[in-house]
Structures are given as C-alpha cells and as structure tokens.
Design a protein around this motif. Structure first.
Motif, mmCIF file in Angstrom:
data_model
loop_
_atom_site.group_PDB
_atom_site.id
_atom_site.type_symbol
_atom_site.label_atom_id
_atom_site.label_comp_id
_atom_site.label_asym_id
_atom_site.label_seq_id
_atom_site.Cartn_x
_atom_site.Cartn_y
_atom_site.Cartn_z
ATOM 1 N N VAL A 1 26.130 -20.414 -21.188
ATOM 2 C CA VAL A 1 25.350 -19.754 -20.136
ATOM 3 C C VAL A 1 26.160 -18.601 -19.544
ATOM 4 C CG1 VAL A 1 24.202 -20.061 -17.910
ATOM 5 C CG2 VAL A 1 24.109 -21.887 -19.616
ATOM 6 N N LEU A 2 27.449 -18.848 -19.301
ATOM 7 C CA LEU A 2 28.303 -17.794 -18.740
ATOM 8 C C LEU A 2 28.359 -16.580 -19.651
ATOM 9 C CD1 LEU A 2 29.089 -19.896 -16.639
ATOM 10 C CD2 LEU A 2 31.488 -19.331 -17.020
ATOM 11 N N ARG A 3 28.524 -16.801 -20.953
ATOM 12 C CA ARG A 3 28.597 -15.672 -21.893
ATOM 13 C C ARG A 3 27.271 -14.911 -21.935
ATOM 14 N NH1 ARG A 3 31.923 -19.103 -25.007
ATOM 15 N NH2 ARG A 3 30.156 -19.902 -26.199
ATOM 16 N N ASN A 4 26.170 -15.647 -21.961
ATOM 17 C CA ASN A 4 24.866 -15.004 -21.998
ATOM 18 C C ASN A 4 24.625 -14.183 -20.733
ATOM 19 O OD1 ASN A 4 21.681 -15.448 -21.225
ATOM 20 N ND2 ASN A 4 21.984 -15.075 -23.410
ATOM 21 N N PHE A 5 25.008 -14.729 -19.596
ATOM 22 C CA PHE A 5 24.839 -14.033 -18.317
ATOM 23 C C PHE A 5 25.741 -12.804 -18.241
ATOM 24 C CE2 PHE A 5 25.572 -13.564 -13.699
ATOM 25 C CZ PHE A 5 24.256 -13.539 -13.250
ATOM 26 N N ALA A 6 26.971 -12.934 -18.777
ATOM 27 C CA ALA A 6 27.943 -11.843 -18.696
ATOM 28 C C ALA A 6 27.537 -10.641 -19.538
ATOM 29 C CB ALA A 6 29.322 -12.339 -19.127
ATOM 30 N N GLU A 7 26.706 -10.835 -20.552
ATOM 31 C CA GLU A 7 26.263 -9.704 -21.371
ATOM 32 C C GLU A 7 25.581 -8.637 -20.528
ATOM 33 O OE1 GLU A 7 23.796 -11.232 -24.438
ATOM 34 O OE2 GLU A 7 25.433 -12.308 -25.466
ATOM 35 N N LEU A 8 24.920 -9.054 -19.459
ATOM 36 C CA LEU A 8 24.211 -8.112 -18.601
ATOM 37 C C LEU A 8 24.976 -7.819 -17.311
ATOM 38 C CD1 LEU A 8 21.573 -6.503 -18.558
ATOM 39 C CD2 LEU A 8 20.516 -8.416 -17.340
ATOM 40 N N HIS A 9 25.591 -8.857 -16.755
ATOM 41 C CA HIS A 9 26.168 -8.702 -15.413
ATOM 42 C C HIS A 9 27.690 -8.779 -15.391
ATOM 43 C CE1 HIS A 9 22.146 -8.812 -13.835
ATOM 44 N NE2 HIS A 9 21.917 -9.991 -14.384
ATOM 45 N N ALA B 1 24.643 -16.675 -7.152
ATOM 46 C CA ALA B 1 23.305 -17.250 -6.978
ATOM 47 C C ALA B 1 22.490 -17.106 -8.259
ATOM 48 C CB ALA B 1 22.590 -16.568 -5.815
ATOM 49 N N ARG B 2 22.542 -15.916 -8.867
ATOM 50 C CA ARG B 2 21.796 -15.693 -10.107
ATOM 51 C C ARG B 2 22.356 -16.549 -11.242
ATOM 52 N NH1 ARG B 2 19.652 -10.335 -10.139
ATOM 53 N NH2 ARG B 2 19.202 -10.576 -12.376
ATOM 54 N N LEU B 3 23.683 -16.667 -11.294
ATOM 55 C CA LEU B 3 24.302 -17.498 -12.333
ATOM 56 C C LEU B 3 23.911 -18.968 -12.145
ATOM 57 C CD1 LEU B 3 26.189 -17.994 -14.709
ATOM 58 C CD2 LEU B 3 28.125 -17.948 -13.108
ATOM 59 N N SER B 4 23.887 -19.421 -10.899
ATOM 60 C CA SER B 4 23.478 -20.812 -10.629
ATOM 61 C C SER B 4 22.046 -21.055 -11.096
ATOM 62 C CB SER B 4 23.599 -21.125 -9.133
ATOM 63 O OG SER B 4 24.932 -20.992 -8.704
ATOM 64 N N GLN B 5 21.162 -20.089 -10.821
ATOM 65 C CA GLN B 5 19.782 -20.234 -11.261
ATOM 66 C C GLN B 5 19.690 -20.250 -12.778
ATOM 67 O OE1 GLN B 5 16.982 -20.777 -9.112
ATOM 68 N NE2 GLN B 5 16.420 -21.487 -11.166
ATOM 69 N N SER C 1 22.306 -27.143 3.948
ATOM 70 C CA SER C 1 21.059 -26.636 4.529
ATOM 71 C C SER C 1 19.837 -26.972 3.692
ATOM 72 C CB SER C 1 21.119 -25.116 4.757
ATOM 73 O OG SER C 1 22.149 -24.810 5.675
ATOM 74 N N GLY C 2 19.980 -27.824 2.673
ATOM 75 C CA GLY C 2 18.839 -28.286 1.897
ATOM 76 C C GLY C 2 18.105 -27.155 1.211
ATOM 77 N N ASN C 3 16.770 -27.276 1.132
ATOM 78 C CA ASN C 3 15.975 -26.262 0.443
ATOM 79 C C ASN C 3 16.051 -24.889 1.107
ATOM 80 O OD1 ASN C 3 15.118 -28.022 -1.521
ATOM 81 N ND2 ASN C 3 13.230 -28.577 -0.445
ATOM 82 N N ALA C 4 16.460 -24.852 2.379
ATOM 83 C CA ALA C 4 16.546 -23.575 3.086
ATOM 84 C C ALA C 4 17.854 -22.848 2.811
ATOM 85 C CB ALA C 4 16.401 -23.803 4.595
ATOM 86 N N GLY C 5 18.826 -23.547 2.207
ATOM 87 C CA GLY C 5 20.140 -22.958 2.007
ATOM 88 C C GLY C 5 20.252 -22.188 0.711
ATOM 89 N N PRO C 6 21.327 -21.396 0.586
ATOM 90 C CA PRO C 6 21.549 -20.658 -0.669
ATOM 91 C C PRO C 6 21.784 -21.613 -1.826
ATOM 92 C CG PRO C 6 23.483 -20.534 0.732
ATOM 93 C CD PRO C 6 22.426 -21.185 1.553
ATOM 94 N N ILE C 7 21.385 -21.158 -3.025
ATOM 95 C CA ILE C 7 21.478 -22.042 -4.183
ATOM 96 C C ILE C 7 22.926 -22.274 -4.606
ATOM 97 C CG2 ILE C 7 21.262 -20.243 -5.946
ATOM 98 C CD1 ILE C 7 19.321 -22.210 -7.388
ATOM 99 N N ALA C 8 23.788 -21.275 -4.383
ATOM 100 C CA ALA C 8 25.226 -21.416 -4.617
ATOM 101 C C ALA C 8 25.940 -21.131 -3.308
ATOM 102 C CB ALA C 8 25.695 -20.456 -5.708
#
Length: 705
Positions: free
Chosen positions: A387-395, A450-454, A479-486
């Motif tokens: 996942v990290l390698r795939n994400f890093a290709e763009l970001h 956050a995007r990487l976590s998603q 903060s549960g569902n209201a909090g940041p994903i990462a």
C-alpha cells in the motif's frame, strides 16, 4: 523481453488460481482420442509406439502436466518446463510420492534414450519400434542389448510401471454400485429407488428422489451442463451414503440442496470431489453442523482447495512461518490489484482451516484466538508495504518512522473469532512541523497520513473477486467518528491525558501495536503504558464503569442467555472487571497490565489484587463465553435459536461448553452468569453505590461496541 512479457500474459490462463481437477478428465480425454486415432491401446514390443502408446512418454508427460496444472496456480515452485524436473518438484512438494517420481523419471530417461536411437537408425523423426524380426534384433543390439527379448523385457518393465501409475490417476472409474437401486431418470420416482433412500434413513424417499431428479433436469446453475450432471451421477451413491451417515440425513440433504442452489458452477467442485472422495465427509460435516459455514462454502467452493493443501489437518503454523508463506505468495503478484487478491485468497484459505479445526474441536478457544490473531497480524504487515509503495507513486514519502497501526478489541487481546472485525487506530509523527511529501502530487503531513490511512483501510476492506480481508471499525480512535482518521503521536497523547473518557482508557488496555518501525513501536508502547498507569480516582472510576455497563444494557438488551457477550454476567462483565482493576491498580502495579483478559486476571490474582477464587471463576467464565461466542459465529453467524437448531449443533455446543448434554449446558450458562454478575457487583458496583450522571459518557451514536 517480448517473450517474457508474452509468457507473463499467459500465466493466469495456464496457472489457475483455484485447483483445477477437471484437468484430469480433459487430459485423459486427449489421451483416449490419441488411442482411438492412432491405435497403441495395448503394450507391445515390436511395432509399439514408445511415445503415444500405453506406458509411453506421453503418459509420463500428461501425468506430470496434470499435477502441475492442478497445483501450480498455488505452488509456483511447480512451474517447471522439463518433465523430470517437474516430477522431482512434485515429489518435493508432497503432491506425488517419491517412489512414483523415481519410477517415472527412470522410465522417461529409458524411453527417451530408445527414441534417440530409433531416430538415429531411421534418420527421421519416429517413435515406433521395428516389427518383430531381424530389424528389431538389429535395433536391440544398437541399443546395448544382446537380443530383442532382452530389450523387450526391459522395455515392458518400464511401460508397465508407467501404465500402472497413469491408470491410478486417470483410469480408475468410480464405483457406481450403491446400497441398492438409485435411478433418477424420467419424470416419476422409481419405486425401488425410493425404498433404497428410505433404507438409508431418509424419511421421505419420494421427496429426496424428486429433488435429485430436479438436479438432473438442470434446476440449478451448477447442474445445467451435461458434464456436471455426469459427474454428479458418478458421485450420487457415495454422496447419499455420506449424508445418511451424519445421523440427520433429512436436514443434511436439505442443506446440500441449498448448497447446490447457491453453487456458481458444478464441474470444478464435482471434479474435485471425484478426485478426492474424502471431501464429501467434510462437506457433510459442515452441512450438518455449521449452516453459516455451509453458506460461505456454497458461495466460494474454492475454499475446499485449502483442505488439500499440505498440513491442512494440523495445527496452523505460528506467525513467522505464516509470514514467510504469505510473502512467497505475494512475491508472485504482478501488480497491486493482484496483491489484494492474493492476500485475500491466502487469508480465506487459512481462516477456513482454522474454522474447520474449531468445528472438529481440534483447537480450543485460546488456540483458535491466537491463530486467527496471528493471521490478522501477518496479513496487515504483508499488505502494508505494498500500500505504501502504491501510494508513494503519486504522493511520494515523508521523513520519519511512517504510519503505525495499533489494534484494540479482540485483535489487540489476541482473542479473534472467524467473524471479528478490526478495531484500529493509526498513529504517526511529525504533525507539529508541517512539511510536504516528495511525490508528483505532494501532500502536507496531516493530509498525507490521513489519505494513506484511508488507502490502508480500503486495502483491508475493499471487495475484490476474492472477497475482503476484514471489516474495520475506527470508532475507538480519539474523538470517535468525529476525530481524524490518523492521529499524530502528540495529538494522541494530549487527547488521552486530558480529554479521553474512562471507557476509552478501558479500551486502551487492549492496545497492541501491529505495524510500526521498531523504535516507533517502542515509543507507542511506552506512551500507552504511561497513560494506563496514571493514578485514578477510585470512586469515579467505579462509577464510570458501572454507568457504562448500565448504558450498554439499555442499548443492547440481550434477548436470550445465548447473547453471551451482553447478558448480565456475560463476557462484557468479565472484561469490565479486568479493565477496571487494571486501571485502578496499574499506577502502583504496572505489571498487571495485559492486553489479554485472562492473563490480566491471573496477574491481578498473582499480586493479591483479586482473590484466587474470583480470578478462577472469571477466567473460566470468560473462556466459556468466548468459546460459545466463537463457535456460534462460525456455525450460525452469532444468533442462536434453540428451537430451530439442528441436533448436531446442540451436541457440538454441549461439547464446546464442556457439558454432558445440551440441557446441562443451558443450566451451566445460567449458573456461570449469576456467579460472574455477583463478582461484578461486588467489585465494581459496590465501590460506587450511587450511579454517576449520564453525561460521563458519550452519546449513543458514539457508544463503543
């Protein structure tokens, strides 16, 4: 390069993902056509074709290639182009016996040597020996034998050895004789067939006969092809006898009918059973005692592939061996999508193995929980770098230790069941000084993580053709569902030290780092320990835990005693006692902290913070509740209706609960719940006799599970 690319494109067509036992019939059909067209139906010497005839080179090649086609999709080490190398590899992998491999390799070498000499003498491509007479005598001497008789003896010995092995694979037809008449043609039931079915203990032979006739008329997708019906006919005597042996033939047959109705195709499964008759016993066992597993199997019959893998009936390996195995699988993936598919297929196979072991009572609840948790640990760690390698290709990437994955809940406590989802928290460093990532489309630190976590969550939960890895629940993050994903490490600490509710610290007692670089892992573990060892207000702690429990009961009223998690005195009460006592005493005795509930209770007793009697009661109760919960989730999906439950399931539950019979089990559940509830009231509720206000907890939409 072009050739390599071409072969890569062919790979998924040649090396099938699922075991292809239908190849046995396909390949033998080719061999029969050769015999019909060319002759060579019997072993001979003079005039015998050593390539196409009985016991010849082609039979050795077909034997090796069949096994390679069946197993090579899952075992890349079998993808060897030369025949002798393939036979040796099959023996190393345990797919054929060493004696079989030695016999075929010796025969292949002998026959190829004869072929070379034939072509040298004839100065043309031929594989046919000279006819009896002077020409055969001359060829025998050229081949190193004194006489044609000597050559014939050596040749026949090799051909017979090959013929015997080939016939065992290809030519032994199933015995169609059964316990009596079994005729399912026409539109009316055959009277003798009805009698046979009723002798087998089916209560309504006419109804069973009608259902089977409907199969043969193509009522279901799986039986619409002529070949599928032919295969099913061959299986029928064995199938009916196997269902009858379950002790509950009517319910077993009804479930097989439902199984067949959901089956996407019949030929692959029927071919597999024909080649491996023992699978019928397992299918009947699942149909008789595990309706949920039967539904899963009908949707994905390729799960049975795992049954034929080496070591299926053994205790699952531990995490290091599993990690090496999965890495070997993922090394064969050509792209990111295939990584997702391969990881899911591997996990499905291994989870099915654990599920069957639970069904057969080969794994107790603690061993099963550890095995399933090991699978989750290994799968998440294996997928993470892809996942990290795939994400890093763009970001691109960011400096620092990267993103860590922390498990809570059942995975954190290593108490997974076959249907458990994952309670996860994602942590990272570096939010205080925002920098941009290095890729073509750079992101700031917070957005990047956050995007990487998603992206990671999608990698776990996305539905591919092989299913999904896991469901993921992020409600236990700050903060549960209201909090940041990462969450940054600094933000996580601030929240836990100043804003977190008591129940969030209770959940954190099960926090276990799954994926992280070693140094970051150590810092997270130290931070969690620091949060959990803070001094507590004993009365407020007891009030919060008691109030939380009352709120859970109000929102999740247990319908029956079989809701072993939520009933008063159930699994939640056991866990709450352990979590309450850990939070109460960890400031002075940090050694009582354990992510696993049973280990925590034993540690509390060891340090004099819980009586040995109470600890023993709670540990045994927790084990009973988890065993029943895990077995019910495997077999029924979680719900349980005593009135509708098949007798085999009731008997199995009694065995799981270590009771003499089902009535004794229900009595045991009631007594256990009363004892646990008494301990909960004595330890938690008595410490806070006045309920705290409801605003000590979050709103219903943010309740923890």
């Amino acid at each position: 390069a072009a050739g390599a690319e071409f072969l890569a494109h062919l790979k998924p067509y040649v090396w099938r993902r699922n075991l292809d036992f239908a190849a046995i019939r396909d390949i033998h059909s080719i061999k029969r056509q050769i015999h019909a067209h060319k002759g060579h139906k019997a072993i001979a010497v003079g005039g015998h074709n050593i390539k196409l005839g009985r016991g010849g080179i082609r039979e050795i090649e077909f034997f090796a290639q069949t096994q390679q086609l069946i197993w090579g999709g899952r075992m890349p080490e079998l993808r060897i182009p030369d025949t002798c190398g393939a036979l040796a590899a099959l023996a190393r992998a345990g797919r054929i016996g060493e004696e079989v491999a030695d016999t075929l390799i010796e025969a292949y070498s002998f026959l190829r040597a004869v072929e070379h000499r034939l072509q040298m003498m004839e100065d043309r491509q031929t594989q046919t020996l000279p006819p009896e007479g002077p020409a055969l005598e001359e060829f025998a001497r050229f081949s190193g034998f004194e006489t044609a008789a000597e050559l014939g003896a050596a040749l026949v010995r090799q051909l017979r050895g090959v013929e015997r092995i080939y016939a065992e694979l290809f030519e032994e037809q199933p015995d169609l004789s059964g316990p009596g008449n079994l005729v399912f043609t026409g539109t009316e039931a055959d009277p003798e067939t009805v009698k046979t079915l009723e002798r087998l203990a089916f209560s309504d032979g006419a109804a069973v006969s009608a259902a089977i006739r409907a199969w043969h008329h193509g009522r279901y997708r799986a039986t619409r092809s002529t070949r599928a019906r032919e295969l099913l006919t061959e299986l029928m005597p064995r199938l009916l006898q196997t269902l009858a042996r379950t002790g509950y033939p009517d319910s077993a047959f009804a479930r097989f009918d439902s199984f067949l109705a959901n089956l996407p195709a019949g030929v692959p499964l029927f071919s597999m059973i024909g080649a491996n008759p023992g699978l019928l016993d397992l299918i009947a066992e699942i149909l008789g005692g595990a309706p949920r597993l039967a539904q899963q199997l009908s949707r994905k019959p390729q799960l049975l592939d795992a049954v034929l893998a080496p070591g299926f009936g053994q205790t699952p390996p531990r995490a290091p061996e599993l990690a090496a195995e999965l890495q070997g699988v993922l090394d064969q993936a050509d792209d990111y999508q295939e990584v997702l598919d391969c990881s899911r297929r591997w996990l499905n196979d291994r989870t099915f193995q654990v599920g069957v072991a639970i069904l057969r009572h080969l794994l107790d609840v603690d061993a099963a929980g550890r095995a399933l948790s090991d699978l989750a640990d290994v799968a998440l760690n294996a997928v993470h770098p892809h996942v990290l390698r795939n994400f890093a290709e763009l970001h691109g990437s960011l400096p620092g230790p990267g993103l860590a994955v922390v498990a809570l809940g059942k995975l954190g406590g290593r108490e997974m069941t076959v249907t458990s989802d994952l309670d996860l928290v994602f942590l990272y460093e570096g939010a205080e000084a925002e920098i941009l990532s290095s890729g073509p489309k750079p992101l700031s630190t917070g957005h990047y993580q956050a995007r990487l976590s998603q992206r990671l969550i999608n990698a776990y939960t996305a539905q591919t053709q092989e299913g999904r890895l896991y469901e993921v629940d992020m409600r236990l993050r700050p903060s549960g569902n209201a909090g940041p994903i990462a969450v940054s490490m600094e933000g996580f600490l601030r929240y836990q030290e100043s804003e977190a509710w008591t129940w969030e610290h209770m959940a954190l007692t099960r926090g276990r780092v799954i994926v992280a670089e070693p140094e970051f892992r150590s810092r997270i573990e130290r931070a969690i320990r620091r949060i959990l060892t803070r001094p507590r207000d004993a009365e407020k702690l007891a009030a919060d835990v008691g109030s939380m429990r009352r709120r859970m009961v109000a929102h999740n009223k247990p319908a029956t005693i079989w809701d072993v998690k939520q009933i008063p005195g159930g699994l939640v009460d056991v866990e709450f006692v352990a979590q309450y006592l850990m939070l109460l005493h960890a400031a002075r005795r940090p050694e009582v902290l354990h992510t696993n509930t049973a280990k925590a209770l034993r540690a509390l007793a060891r340090h004099g913070l819980l009586s040995p009697e109470h600890a023993r009661t709670l540990v045994e109760a927790g084990r009973l509740w988890r065993a029943l919960q895990g077995y019910l989730r495997l077999t029924t999906g979680g719900g349980f209706d005593e009135a509708q439950a098949p007798e085999p399931l009731r008997e199995s539950l009694a065995r799981v609960g270590e009771a003499v019979d089902f009535p004794e089990l229900t009595k045991k559940l009631g007594e256990t719940a009363r004892r646990v509830r008494g301990i909960f009231e004595e330890i938690v509720l008595a410490a806070a006799p006045i309920p705290r206000p409801a605003n000590h907890l979050k709103g219903p939409e943010e309740d923890p599970k």
